[in-house]
Scaffold this motif. Structure first.
Motif, PDB file in Angstrom:
ATOM      1  N   THR A  20     118.215  22.872 110.992  1.00  0.00           N
ATOM      2  CA  THR A  20     117.470  23.792 109.968  1.00  0.00           C
ATOM      3  C   THR A  20     118.368  23.540 108.662  1.00  0.00           C
ATOM      4  O   THR A  20     117.343  23.388 107.649  1.00  0.00           O
ATOM      5  CB  THR A  20     117.449  25.339 110.269  1.00  0.00           C
ATOM      6  N   LEU A  21     119.545  23.191 108.515  1.00  0.00           N
ATOM      7  CA  LEU A  21     119.920  22.990 107.148  1.00  0.00           C
ATOM      8  C   LEU A  21     119.800  21.456 106.891  1.00  0.00           C
ATOM      9  O   LEU A  21     119.295  21.445 105.682  1.00  0.00           O
ATOM     10  CB  LEU A  21     121.280  22.978 107.448  1.00  0.00           C
ATOM     11  N   GLU A  22     119.506  20.671 107.922  1.00  0.00           N
ATOM     12  CA  GLU A  22     119.012  19.262 107.383  1.00  0.00           C
ATOM     13  C   GLU A  22     117.617  19.195 106.871  1.00  0.00           C
ATOM     14  O   GLU A  22     117.344  18.523 105.857  1.00  0.00           O
ATOM     15  CB  GLU A  22     119.248  18.286 108.618  1.00  0.00           C
ATOM     16  N   LYS A  23     116.662  19.936 107.489  1.00  0.00           N
ATOM     17  CA  LYS A  23     115.270  20.109 107.168  1.00  0.00           C
ATOM     18  C   LYS A  23     115.281  20.649 105.600  1.00  0.00           C
ATOM     19  O   LYS A  23     114.801  20.044 104.782  1.00  0.00           O
ATOM     20  CB  LYS A  23     114.824  20.904 108.117  1.00  0.00           C
ATOM     21  N   ALA A  24     116.220  21.763 105.471  1.00  0.00           N
ATOM     22  CA  ALA A  24     115.854  22.448 104.090  1.00  0.00           C
ATOM     23  C   ALA A  24     116.606  21.371 103.032  1.00  0.00           C
ATOM     24  O   ALA A  24     115.871  21.148 101.935  1.00  0.00           O
ATOM     25  CB  ALA A  24     116.735  23.547 103.994  1.00  0.00           C
ATOM     26  N   LEU A  25     117.610  20.678 103.401  1.00  0.00           N
ATOM     27  CA  LEU A  25     118.321  19.420 102.239  1.00  0.00           C
ATOM     28  C   LEU A  25     117.418  18.567 102.115  1.00  0.00           C
ATOM     29  O   LEU A  25     117.095  17.983 101.000  1.00  0.00           O
ATOM     30  CB  LEU A  25     119.648  19.232 102.978  1.00  0.00           C
ATOM     31  N   GLU A  26     116.691  17.894 103.129  1.00  0.00           N
ATOM     32  CA  GLU A  26     115.792  16.831 102.995  1.00  0.00           C
ATOM     33  C   GLU A  26     114.576  17.023 102.260  1.00  0.00           C
ATOM     34  O   GLU A  26     114.168  16.436 101.466  1.00  0.00           O
ATOM     35  CB  GLU A  26     115.466  16.210 104.693  1.00  0.00           C
ATOM     36  N   GLY A  32     113.052  16.187  94.492  1.00  0.00           N
ATOM     37  CA  GLY A  32     113.961  15.692  93.506  1.00  0.00           C
ATOM     38  C   GLY A  32     115.098  16.873  93.023  1.00  0.00           C
ATOM     39  O   GLY A  32     115.682  16.793  92.058  1.00  0.00           O
ATOM     40  N   TRP A  33     115.451  17.839  93.990  1.00  0.00           N
ATOM     41  CA  TRP A  33     116.513  18.698  93.825  1.00  0.00           C
ATOM     42  C   TRP A  33     117.742  18.242  94.224  1.00  0.00           C
ATOM     43  O   TRP A  33     117.738  17.682  95.276  1.00  0.00           O
ATOM     44  CB  TRP A  33     116.240  19.973  94.447  1.00  0.00           C
ATOM     45  N   GLY A  34     118.791  18.296  93.544  1.00  0.00           N
ATOM     46  CA  GLY A  34     120.103  18.045  93.868  1.00  0.00           C
ATOM     47  C   GLY A  34     121.022  19.254  94.438  1.00  0.00           C
ATOM     48  O   GLY A  34     120.774  20.287  94.031  1.00  0.00           O
ATOM     49  N   ILE A  35     121.664  19.186  95.495  1.00  0.00           N
ATOM     50  CA  ILE A  35     122.505  20.189  96.026  1.00  0.00           C
ATOM     51  C   ILE A  35     123.550  20.722  95.097  1.00  0.00           C
ATOM     52  O   ILE A  35     124.520  19.927  94.501  1.00  0.00           O
ATOM     53  CB  ILE A  35     122.847  20.171  97.557  1.00  0.00           C
ATOM     54  N   GLU A  36     123.579  21.922  94.754  1.00  0.00           N
ATOM     55  CA  GLU A  36     124.799  22.811  94.207  1.00  0.00           C
ATOM     56  C   GLU A  36     125.574  23.369  94.950  1.00  0.00           C
ATOM     57  O   GLU A  36     127.005  22.866  94.664  1.00  0.00           O
ATOM     58  CB  GLU A  36     124.121  23.574  92.838  1.00  0.00           C
ATOM     59  N   SER A  37     125.266  23.944  95.825  1.00  0.00           N
ATOM     60  CA  SER A  37     126.345  24.555  96.618  1.00  0.00           C
ATOM     61  C   SER A  37     125.546  25.243  97.867  1.00  0.00           C
ATOM     62  O   SER A  37     124.357  25.403  97.808  1.00  0.00           O
ATOM     63  CB  SER A  37     127.159  25.673  95.903  1.00  0.00           C
ATOM     64  N   PRO A  49     127.682  31.556 111.332  1.00  0.00           N
ATOM     65  CA  PRO A  49     126.799  32.262 110.284  1.00  0.00           C
ATOM     66  C   PRO A  49     125.312  32.730 110.870  1.00  0.00           C
ATOM     67  O   PRO A  49     124.887  31.968 111.653  1.00  0.00           O
ATOM     68  CB  PRO A  49     126.599  30.871 109.119  1.00  0.00           C
ATOM     69  N   ALA A  50     125.124  33.968 110.221  1.00  0.00           N
ATOM     70  CA  ALA A  50     123.795  34.533 110.672  1.00  0.00           C
ATOM     71  C   ALA A  50     122.620  33.733 109.763  1.00  0.00           C
ATOM     72  O   ALA A  50     121.553  33.848 110.059  1.00  0.00           O
ATOM     73  CB  ALA A  50     123.697  35.956 110.268  1.00  0.00           C
ATOM     74  N   MET A  51     123.030  33.543 108.445  1.00  0.00           N
ATOM     75  CA  MET A  51     122.314  32.673 107.558  1.00  0.00           C
ATOM     76  C   MET A  51     122.899  32.060 106.317  1.00  0.00           C
ATOM     77  O   MET A  51     124.087  32.247 106.383  1.00  0.00           O
ATOM     78  CB  MET A  51     121.320  33.781 106.792  1.00  0.00           C
ATOM     79  N   ALA A  52     122.132  30.990 105.757  1.00  0.00           N
ATOM     80  CA  ALA A  52     122.926  30.201 104.642  1.00  0.00           C
ATOM     81  C   ALA A  52     121.945  30.266 103.217  1.00  0.00           C
ATOM     82  O   ALA A  52     120.678  30.399 103.718  1.00  0.00           O
ATOM     83  CB  ALA A  52     123.135  28.890 105.267  1.00  0.00           C
ATOM     84  N   TYR A  53     122.498  30.444 102.333  1.00  0.00           N
ATOM     85  CA  TYR A  53     121.810  30.182 101.186  1.00  0.00           C
ATOM     86  C   TYR A  53     122.279  28.878 100.403  1.00  0.00           C
ATOM     87  O   TYR A  53     123.309  28.601 100.234  1.00  0.00           O
ATOM     88  CB  TYR A  53     122.166  31.240 100.126  1.00  0.00           C
ATOM     89  N   LEU A  54     121.282  28.145 100.290  1.00  0.00           N
ATOM     90  CA  LEU A  54     121.373  26.772  99.648  1.00  0.00           C
ATOM     91  C   LEU A  54     120.792  26.855  98.120  1.00  0.00           C
ATOM     92  O   LEU A  54     119.760  27.147  97.865  1.00  0.00           O
ATOM     93  CB  LEU A  54     120.641  25.517 100.308  1.00  0.00           C
ATOM     94  N   PHE A  55     121.852  26.299  97.238  1.00  0.00           N
ATOM     95  CA  PHE A  55     121.503  26.486  95.687  1.00  0.00           C
ATOM     96  C   PHE A  55     121.324  25.033  95.302  1.00  0.00           C
ATOM     97  O   PHE A  55     122.139  23.901  95.674  1.00  0.00           O
ATOM     98  CB  PHE A  55     122.659  27.244  95.070  1.00  0.00           C
TER      99      PHE A  55
END
Length: 70
Positions: A20-26, A32-37, A49-55
Motif C-alpha cells: 500500500t505504501l509503494e502504490k501510494a508513492l508510485e 510529478g509529486w516528490g515525497i516530503e515526509s 502502524p495503524a495508518m500512515a500519512y504521506l506528505f
C-alpha cells in the motif's frame, strides 16, 4: 524555493503494508509529486502502524499566488 511556489498533497494510507505504501508513492511520483515526509500513527500498546500519512510537494505550475505563470 519559497513556500508560495510549492503545492502540498497529503495522502492517508491504511492499512500500512509494503504494497500500500509503494502504490501510494508510485502513483504520486507518476503525477510529478516528490515525497516530503512520512508519518506513522500507532495504537497504544502496538508497535505496528495503524495508518500512515504521506506528505508530498511539487512546484506550482502557475508560479504561485502573485507570481506570473512560467
Amino acid at each position: 524555493m519559497t513556500a508560495a511556489r510549492l503545492r502540498y498533497k497529503v495522502v492517508e494510507v491504511a492499512p500500512v503494508a509494503e504494497e500500500t505504501l509503494e502504490k501510494a508513492l508510485e502513483e504520486r511520483a507518476a503525477e510529478g509529486w516528490g515525497i516530503e515526509s512520512v508519518h506513522f500513527v500507532t495504537r497504544e500498546g502496538s508497535h505496528r502502524p495503524a495508518m500512515a500519512y504521506l506528505f508530498f510537494t511539487r512546484v506550482r505550475e502557475d508560479g504561485g499566488p502573485g507570481q506570473p505563470p512560467g
